[in-house]
Design an enzyme around this catalytic site. Structure first.
Site, PDB file in Angstrom:
ATOM      1  N   CYS A 119       0.818  -1.227   0.000  1.00 43.46           N
ATOM      2  CA  CYS A 119       0.000   0.000   0.000  1.00 43.46           C
ATOM      3  C   CYS A 119       0.846   1.269   0.000  1.00 43.46           C
ATOM      4  O   CYS A 119       0.331   2.354  -0.283  1.00 43.46           O
ATOM      5  CB  CYS A 119      -0.931   0.022   1.211  1.00 43.46           C
ATOM      6  SG  CYS A 119      -2.018  -1.383   1.304  1.00 43.46           S
ATOM      7  N   HIS A 148      -3.307   7.327   2.690  1.00 40.15           N
ATOM      8  CA  HIS A 148      -3.700   6.026   2.158  1.00 40.15           C
ATOM      9  C   HIS A 148      -5.064   5.668   2.736  1.00 40.15           C
ATOM     10  O   HIS A 148      -5.269   5.737   3.952  1.00 40.15           O
ATOM     11  CB  HIS A 148      -2.651   4.990   2.551  1.00 40.15           C
ATOM     12  CG  HIS A 148      -3.113   3.589   2.346  1.00 40.15           C
ATOM     13  ND1 HIS A 148      -3.673   3.167   1.157  1.00 40.15           N
ATOM     14  CD2 HIS A 148      -3.126   2.502   3.180  1.00 40.15           C
ATOM     15  CE1 HIS A 148      -4.007   1.892   1.269  1.00 40.15           C
ATOM     16  NE2 HIS A 148      -3.682   1.468   2.474  1.00 40.15           N
ATOM     17  N   ASN A 184     -10.091   0.021   0.187  1.00 36.31           N
ATOM     18  CA  ASN A 184      -8.629   0.128   0.193  1.00 36.31           C
ATOM     19  C   ASN A 184      -8.107  -0.407  -1.144  1.00 36.31           C
ATOM     20  O   ASN A 184      -8.173  -1.610  -1.400  1.00 36.31           O
ATOM     21  CB  ASN A 184      -8.091  -0.691   1.373  1.00 36.31           C
ATOM     22  CG  ASN A 184      -6.574  -0.672   1.463  1.00 36.31           C
ATOM     23  OD1 ASN A 184      -5.892  -0.245   0.544  1.00 36.31           O
ATOM     24  ND2 ASN A 184      -6.061  -1.160   2.572  1.00 36.31           N
TER      25      ASN A 184
HETATM   26  N1  ACO Z   1     -18.425  -8.627   9.562  1.00 34.20           N
HETATM   27  C1  ACO Z   1     -18.836  -8.950  10.801  1.00 34.20           C
HETATM   28  N2  ACO Z   1     -17.993  -9.349  11.767  1.00 34.20           N
HETATM   29  C2  ACO Z   1     -16.684  -9.376  11.454  1.00 34.20           C
HETATM   30  C3  ACO Z   1     -16.197  -9.046  10.178  1.00 34.20           C
HETATM   31  C4  ACO Z   1     -17.124  -8.664   9.213  1.00 34.20           C
HETATM   32  N3  ACO Z   1     -16.774  -8.327   7.965  1.00 34.20           N
HETATM   33  N4  ACO Z   1     -14.843  -9.174  10.173  1.00 34.20           N
HETATM   34  C5  ACO Z   1     -14.485  -9.561  11.410  1.00 34.20           C
HETATM   35  N5  ACO Z   1     -15.606  -9.697  12.174  1.00 34.20           N
HETATM   36  C6  ACO Z   1     -15.693 -10.097  13.574  1.00 34.20           C
HETATM   37  C7  ACO Z   1     -14.512 -10.921  14.029  1.00 34.20           C
HETATM   38  O1  ACO Z   1     -14.684 -12.290  13.693  1.00 34.20           O
HETATM   39  C8  ACO Z   1     -14.558 -10.702  15.526  1.00 34.20           C
HETATM   40  O2  ACO Z   1     -15.537 -11.539  16.069  1.00 34.20           O
HETATM   41  P1  ACO Z   1     -15.284 -12.265  17.484  1.00 34.20           P
HETATM   42  O3  ACO Z   1     -15.120 -11.130  18.472  1.00 34.20           O
HETATM   43  O4  ACO Z   1     -16.517 -13.066  17.659  1.00 34.20           O
HETATM   44  O5  ACO Z   1     -14.027 -13.054  17.312  1.00 34.20           O
HETATM   45  C9  ACO Z   1     -15.058  -9.274  15.654  1.00 34.20           C
HETATM   46  O6  ACO Z   1     -15.662  -8.932  14.394  1.00 34.20           O
HETATM   47  C10 ACO Z   1     -13.967  -8.284  15.959  1.00 34.20           C
HETATM   48  O7  ACO Z   1     -12.898  -8.519  15.057  1.00 34.20           O
HETATM   49  P2  ACO Z   1     -11.652  -7.569  15.003  1.00 34.20           P
HETATM   50  O8  ACO Z   1     -10.731  -8.057  13.945  1.00 34.20           O
HETATM   51  O9  ACO Z   1     -11.102  -7.388  16.368  1.00 34.20           O
HETATM   52  O10 ACO Z   1     -12.377  -6.209  14.546  1.00 34.20           O
HETATM   53  P3  ACO Z   1     -11.776  -4.778  14.433  1.00 34.20           P
HETATM   54  O11 ACO Z   1     -12.613  -3.834  15.163  1.00 34.20           O
HETATM   55  O12 ACO Z   1     -10.292  -4.769  14.703  1.00 34.20           O
HETATM   56  O13 ACO Z   1     -11.972  -4.475  12.890  1.00 34.20           O
HETATM   57  C11 ACO Z   1     -10.681  -4.494  10.858  1.00 34.20           C
HETATM   58  C12 ACO Z   1     -11.399  -5.334  11.921  1.00 34.20           C
HETATM   59  C13 ACO Z   1     -11.707  -3.602  10.170  1.00 34.20           C
HETATM   60  C14 ACO Z   1     -10.049  -5.443   9.858  1.00 34.20           C
HETATM   61  C15 ACO Z   1      -9.607  -3.624  11.545  1.00 34.20           C
HETATM   62  O14 ACO Z   1      -8.819  -4.405  12.403  1.00 34.20           O
HETATM   63  C16 ACO Z   1      -8.734  -2.929  10.554  1.00 34.20           C
HETATM   64  O15 ACO Z   1      -9.175  -2.090   9.802  1.00 34.20           O
HETATM   65  N6  ACO Z   1      -7.425  -3.211  10.551  1.00 34.20           N
HETATM   66  C17 ACO Z   1      -6.506  -2.616   9.622  1.00 34.20           C
HETATM   67  C18 ACO Z   1      -6.459  -3.480   8.443  1.00 34.20           C
HETATM   68  C19 ACO Z   1      -6.065  -2.771   7.176  1.00 34.20           C
HETATM   69  O16 ACO Z   1      -6.360  -1.628   6.938  1.00 34.20           O
HETATM   70  N7  ACO Z   1      -5.441  -3.554   6.320  1.00 34.20           N
HETATM   71  C20 ACO Z   1      -5.162  -3.147   5.002  1.00 34.20           C
HETATM   72  C21 ACO Z   1      -3.790  -3.334   4.585  1.00 34.20           C
HETATM   73  S1  ACO Z   1      -2.660  -2.351   5.451  1.00 34.20           S
HETATM   74  C22 ACO Z   1      -3.231  -0.877   5.235  1.00 34.20           C
HETATM   75  O17 ACO Z   1      -3.743  -0.593   4.190  1.00 34.20           O
HETATM   76  C23 ACO Z   1      -3.044   0.065   6.317  1.00 34.20           C
END
Ligand code: ACO
Length: 337
Positions: free
Chosen positions: A121, A261, A291
């Site tokens: 990214c 980004h 993204n």
């Molecule tokens: N729909 C519903 N529930 C979901 C989903 C979904 N799409 N995805 C995950 N969950 C659930 C998980 O299973 C978990 O359930 P559990 O508590 O029963 O185990 C719960 O939601 C919480 O999951 P987390 O991963 O802790 O959720 P979080 O609030 O951290 O959000 C997310 C997840 C959106 C992926 C976040 O961590 C994030 O944005 N991280 C950065 C990732 C990113 O941007 N990556 C891109 C590449 S690098 C970059 O571009 C910066």
């Protein structure tokens, strides 16, 4: 102290931008029909409402070439003028030839040296700095720097934790030295390979060559530790902003527009809070495109310029983070053509 480049390099500016987003829109509601998720969850956790998905038969090179044509038109240059053609991508059409060579052939940039750059990214800002060095040193007169991704082809559409996040698209910028004033003022780039396991596509390379097993085990798709990535993204992007401002002797209040980004709206809110910027200074289009990895920051810059959000002599701060980990920030003074 706005210009921390060595005195013997030429001033380099972005003299044109362009972007291309595929026509097909995929909404959160469609995703909710595919995996166990909801529109409400996706919007509240990411700020995303929809993303674009390339058509069957539409590849990274096609999107890159169209963004390149639009950038060349806005810069008033022809394909013959291009001396360096660089494509930043994690989703090349194939291992080789490079996507840059494929784009060269598509747009007829026969005088260009062409290669791809891999920094996930963060790729566009890494590419921008390479282009700045080529043009600044006088190696070439005109550089075409592209960020292009078909993330849909490395997305596991059965994994709700990743499939809601990504989209396809491409953006491009033309760099030249026009006059004595620096448009690209400085860049701060960083990498930390020790954290590579937190975000990766493990299969399909020399470590896990494609086999029936790698395909069965979905090793060709994005694997991500979302929470960890989130924390590092906020920390590293905030620090890159601060380091860039310090290097140029500026405060955040002197920046007219921050173009981050487009990873996730919550990441952007956390960065704004840490660096003391108001959210209305941040340009955000993650709601429309998700993204798009290496394409994201240049697509956003192109949209901000075309929407009149970035104006003549504005100070614009681009900031990125991605797999590797890689990160960086680049400060521009924007000059209208
Ligand atoms: N729909 C519903 N529930 C979901 C989903 C979904 N799409 N995805 C995950 N969950 C659930 C998980 O299973 C978990 O359930 P559990 O508590 O029963 O185990 C719960 O939601 C919480 O999951 P987390 O991963 O802790 O959720 P979080 O609030 O951290 O959000 C997310 C997840 C959106 C992926 C976040 O961590 C994030 O944005 N991280 C950065 C990732 C990113 O941007 N990556 C891109 C590449 S690098 C970059 O571009 C910066």
């Amino acid at each position: 102290m706005l210009h921390p480049r060595p005195a013997n390099t030429r001033a380099v500016s972005i003299v044109g931008t362009g972007s291309y987003m595929p026509e097909r829109v995929m909404t959160n509601h469609e995703l909710a029909d595919m995996v166990d998720t909801t529109d409400e969850w996706i919007v509240s956790r990411t700020g995303m409402h929809e993303r674009r998905i390339a058509a069957d038969g539409e590849f990274t090179s096609d999107m890159a070439a169209e963004a390149a044509r639009r950038a060349m038109e806005s810069a008033g240059v022809t394909a013959d003028d291009i001396g360096l053609l660089l494509v930043s991508t994690s989703t090349p059409d194939m291992s080789f030839p490079s996507t840059a060579c494929l784009v060269q052939d598509m747009i007829g940039a026969e005088n260009a040296v062409c290669f791809d750059l891999s920094a996930a990214c963060s790729g566009f800002l890494y590419g921008l700095e390479v282009g700045q060095q080529f043009v600044g040193s006088g190696s070439v007169e005109t550089a075409l720097i592209i960020g292009a991704e078909k993330m849909s082809c490395i997305t596991d559409w059965s994994d709700r934790s990743t499939c809601v996040l990504f989209g396809d698209g491409a953006g491009a910028a033309v760099l030249q030295s026009r006059g004595a004033k620096h448009g690209i003022l400085t860049s701060v780039l960083g990498s930390d390979g020790s954290l590579g396991d937190l975000l990766m596509v493990p299969g399909g390379g020399s470590r896990e060559p494609t086999s029936a097993d790698t395909v069965k085990n979905k090793r060709h798709y994005i694997k991500m530790m979302g929470r960890e990535v989130f924390k590092h993204a906020v920390t590293n992007m905030s620090e890159a902003v601060t380091a860039t401002l310090d290097r140029c002797g500026l405060t955040i209040d002197e920046i007219d527009c921050i173009i981050p980004h487009q990873a996730n709206a919550r990441i952007l809110q956390a960065i704004a809070q840490r660096v003391g910027a108001s959210m209305d200074k941040m340009f955000i289009n993650v709601d429309k495109y998700g993204n798009t990895s290496a394409a994201s920051v240049i697509v956003a810059l192109d949209e901000a310029v075309r929407a009149g959000r970035v104006k003549n002599h504005d100070l614009v701060l681009l900031v990125v983070f991605g797999a590797g980990f890689t990160w960086g920030a680049t400060l521009l003074e924007w000059f209208e053509g």
